[in-house]
Write a protein that holds these residues in place. Structure first.
Motif, PDB file in Angstrom:
ATOM      1  N   ASP A 244     -18.983 -11.317-116.491  1.00  9.07           N
ATOM      2  CA  ASP A 244     -17.976 -10.287-116.244  1.00  9.07           C
ATOM      3  C   ASP A 244     -18.595  -8.895-116.330  1.00  9.07           C
ATOM      4  OD1 ASP A 244     -15.812 -12.044-115.850  1.00  9.07           O
ATOM      5  OD2 ASP A 244     -15.537 -12.265-118.006  1.00  9.07           O
ATOM      6  N   TRP A 245     -19.489  -8.703-117.295  1.00  7.53           N
ATOM      7  CA  TRP A 245     -20.188  -7.419-117.409  1.00  7.53           C
ATOM      8  C   TRP A 245     -21.115  -7.209-116.220  1.00  7.53           C
ATOM      9  CZ3 TRP A 245     -18.287  -3.773-120.119  1.00  7.53           C
ATOM     10  CH2 TRP A 245     -17.587  -4.042-121.292  1.00  7.53           C
ATOM     11  N   THR A 246     -21.757  -8.270-115.753  1.00  3.26           N
ATOM     12  CA  THR A 246     -22.627  -8.176-114.578  1.00  3.26           C
ATOM     13  C   THR A 246     -21.817  -7.802-113.343  1.00  3.26           C
ATOM     14  OG1 THR A 246     -24.149  -9.807-115.511  1.00  3.26           O
ATOM     15  CG2 THR A 246     -24.279  -9.434-113.133  1.00  3.26           C
ATOM     16  N   GLU A 247     -20.666  -8.445-113.174  1.00  2.00           N
ATOM     17  CA  GLU A 247     -19.797  -8.126-112.042  1.00  2.00           C
ATOM     18  C   GLU A 247     -19.293  -6.685-112.128  1.00  2.00           C
ATOM     19  OE1 GLU A 247     -16.773 -11.129-112.068  1.00  2.00           O
ATOM     20  OE2 GLU A 247     -18.178 -12.717-111.534  1.00  2.00           O
ATOM     21  N   THR A 248     -19.009  -6.214-113.333  1.00  3.40           N
ATOM     22  CA  THR A 248     -18.585  -4.827-113.524  1.00  3.40           C
ATOM     23  C   THR A 248     -19.678  -3.867-113.064  1.00  3.40           C
ATOM     24  OG1 THR A 248     -17.168  -5.436-115.389  1.00  3.40           O
ATOM     25  CG2 THR A 248     -17.811  -3.126-115.232  1.00  3.40           C
ATOM     26  N   ALA A 249     -20.902  -4.138-113.494  1.00  2.00           N
ATOM     27  CA  ALA A 249     -22.035  -3.282-113.101  1.00  2.00           C
ATOM     28  C   ALA A 249     -22.263  -3.327-111.593  1.00  2.00           C
ATOM     29  CB  ALA A 249     -23.295  -3.713-113.844  1.00  2.00           C
ATOM     30  N   LEU A 250     -22.181  -4.510-110.999  1.00  2.00           N
ATOM     31  CA  LEU A 250     -22.387  -4.639-109.554  1.00  2.00           C
ATOM     32  C   LEU A 250     -21.293  -3.920-108.769  1.00  2.00           C
ATOM     33  CD1 LEU A 250     -23.551  -8.365-109.354  1.00  2.00           C
ATOM     34  CD2 LEU A 250     -24.941  -6.331-108.882  1.00  2.00           C
ATOM     35  N   GLY A 251     -20.054  -4.035-109.218  1.00  2.00           N
ATOM     36  CA  GLY A 251     -18.956  -3.331-108.551  1.00  2.00           C
ATOM     37  C   GLY A 251     -19.116  -1.830-108.651  1.00  2.00           C
ATOM     38  N   GLY A 252     -19.501  -1.351-109.830  1.00  2.00           N
ATOM     39  CA  GLY A 252     -19.735   0.083-110.002  1.00  2.00           C
ATOM     40  C   GLY A 252     -20.868   0.584-109.137  1.00  2.00           C
ATOM     41  N   TRP A 253     -21.970  -0.187-109.127  1.00  2.00           N
ATOM     42  CA  TRP A 253     -23.110   0.207-108.290  1.00  2.00           C
ATOM     43  C   TRP A 253     -22.710   0.237-106.815  1.00  2.00           C
ATOM     44  CZ3 TRP A 253     -27.197   2.829-107.617  1.00  2.00           C
ATOM     45  CH2 TRP A 253     -27.961   2.639-106.472  1.00  2.00           C
ATOM     46  N   LEU A 254     -22.020  -0.797-106.376  1.00  4.50           N
ATOM     47  CA  LEU A 254     -21.637  -0.880-104.970  1.00  4.50           C
ATOM     48  C   LEU A 254     -20.787   0.317-104.556  1.00  4.50           C
ATOM     49  CD1 LEU A 254     -21.996  -2.805-102.563  1.00  4.50           C
ATOM     50  CD2 LEU A 254     -19.881  -3.927-103.258  1.00  4.50           C
ATOM     51  N   ALA A 255     -19.911   0.775-105.448  1.00  8.12           N
ATOM     52  CA  ALA A 255     -19.029   1.902-105.129  1.00  8.12           C
ATOM     53  C   ALA A 255     -19.785   3.223-105.006  1.00  8.12           C
ATOM     54  CB  ALA A 255     -17.924   2.022-106.177  1.00  8.12           C
ATOM     55  N   ILE A 256     -20.903   3.370-105.725  1.00  9.52           N
ATOM     56  CA  ILE A 256     -21.658   4.634-105.658  1.00  9.52           C
ATOM     57  C   ILE A 256     -22.917   4.533-104.797  1.00  9.52           C
ATOM     58  CG2 ILE A 256     -20.799   5.411-107.900  1.00  9.52           C
ATOM     59  CD1 ILE A 256     -23.687   4.806-108.965  1.00  9.52           C
ATOM     60  N   ALA A 257     -23.309   3.332-104.430  1.00 10.61           N
ATOM     61  CA  ALA A 257     -24.560   3.122-103.687  1.00 10.61           C
ATOM     62  C   ALA A 257     -24.666   3.913-102.383  1.00 10.61           C
ATOM     63  CB  ALA A 257     -24.766   1.632-103.414  1.00 10.61           C
ATOM     64  N   PRO A 258     -23.594   4.037-101.601  1.00 11.25           N
ATOM     65  CA  PRO A 258     -23.747   4.781-100.342  1.00 11.25           C
ATOM     66  C   PRO A 258     -24.308   6.189-100.537  1.00 11.25           C
ATOM     67  CG  PRO A 258     -21.670   3.605-100.339  1.00 11.25           C
ATOM     68  CD  PRO A 258     -22.242   3.465-101.734  1.00 11.25           C
ATOM     69  N   TRP A 259     -23.931   6.833-101.621  1.00 11.52           N
ATOM     70  CA  TRP A 259     -24.418   8.186-101.890  1.00 11.52           C
ATOM     71  C   TRP A 259     -25.717   8.170-102.696  1.00 11.52           C
ATOM     72  CZ3 TRP A 259     -19.423   6.473-102.097  1.00 11.52           C
ATOM     73  CH2 TRP A 259     -18.604   6.938-101.062  1.00 11.52           C
ATOM     74  N   ALA A 260     -25.873   7.168-103.550  1.00 10.93           N
ATOM     75  CA  ALA A 260     -27.080   7.081-104.387  1.00 10.93           C
ATOM     76  C   ALA A 260     -28.326   6.762-103.567  1.00 10.93           C
ATOM     77  CB  ALA A 260     -26.887   6.042-105.486  1.00 10.93           C
TER      78      ALA A 260
END
Length: 117
Positions: A61-77
């Motif tokens: 669940d923590w891994t999925e949280t991190a992946l979801g957060g990364w995915l949401a900011i990745a386009p700009w990062a």
């Protein structure tokens, strides 16, 4: 103690599959950075979700949280160039993040025991 059904992992597994194939479906398969990030996150999300479905632990669940957060900011990062990839990453990332946080909340409400699937 009655355990809650935990369906969020199934949803995130489907979203992981979508991410893996979305560059072909949405037409950004020629954008190396956009496609690479999207497919990699999709495969990792699918693995974490399957882990949560078959060997339930809080780590997924923590891994999925991190992946979801990364995915949401990745386009700009990382500088996505495709609008389709950007919208896809943002929308799916926010959904993944919501499902993962919901699962963590369920886990906390169950007295520290992982809800059964």
């Amino acid at each position: 103690m009655k355990q809650l059904k935990h369906w969020q992992d199934s949803g995130n597994a489907v979203l992981g599959l979508w991410l893996a194939f979305s560059p072909l479906v949405l037409g950004f398969h020629n954008e190396v950075t956009d496609m690479g990030n999207t497919v990699l996150v999709g495969v990792l999300l699918l693995a974490a979700a399957l882990g949560g479905m078959f060997v339930p632990r809080a780590w997924e669940d923590w891994t999925e949280t991190a992946l979801g957060g990364w995915l949401a900011i990745a386009p700009w990062a990382v500088g996505f160039t495709s609008t389709a990839a950007t919208v896809n990453a943002l929308v799916v990332g926010l959904i993944v993040l919501t499902l993962a946080l919901w699962a963590l909340q369920d886990w906390g409400l169950s007295g520290g025991q992982r809800p059964a699937h």
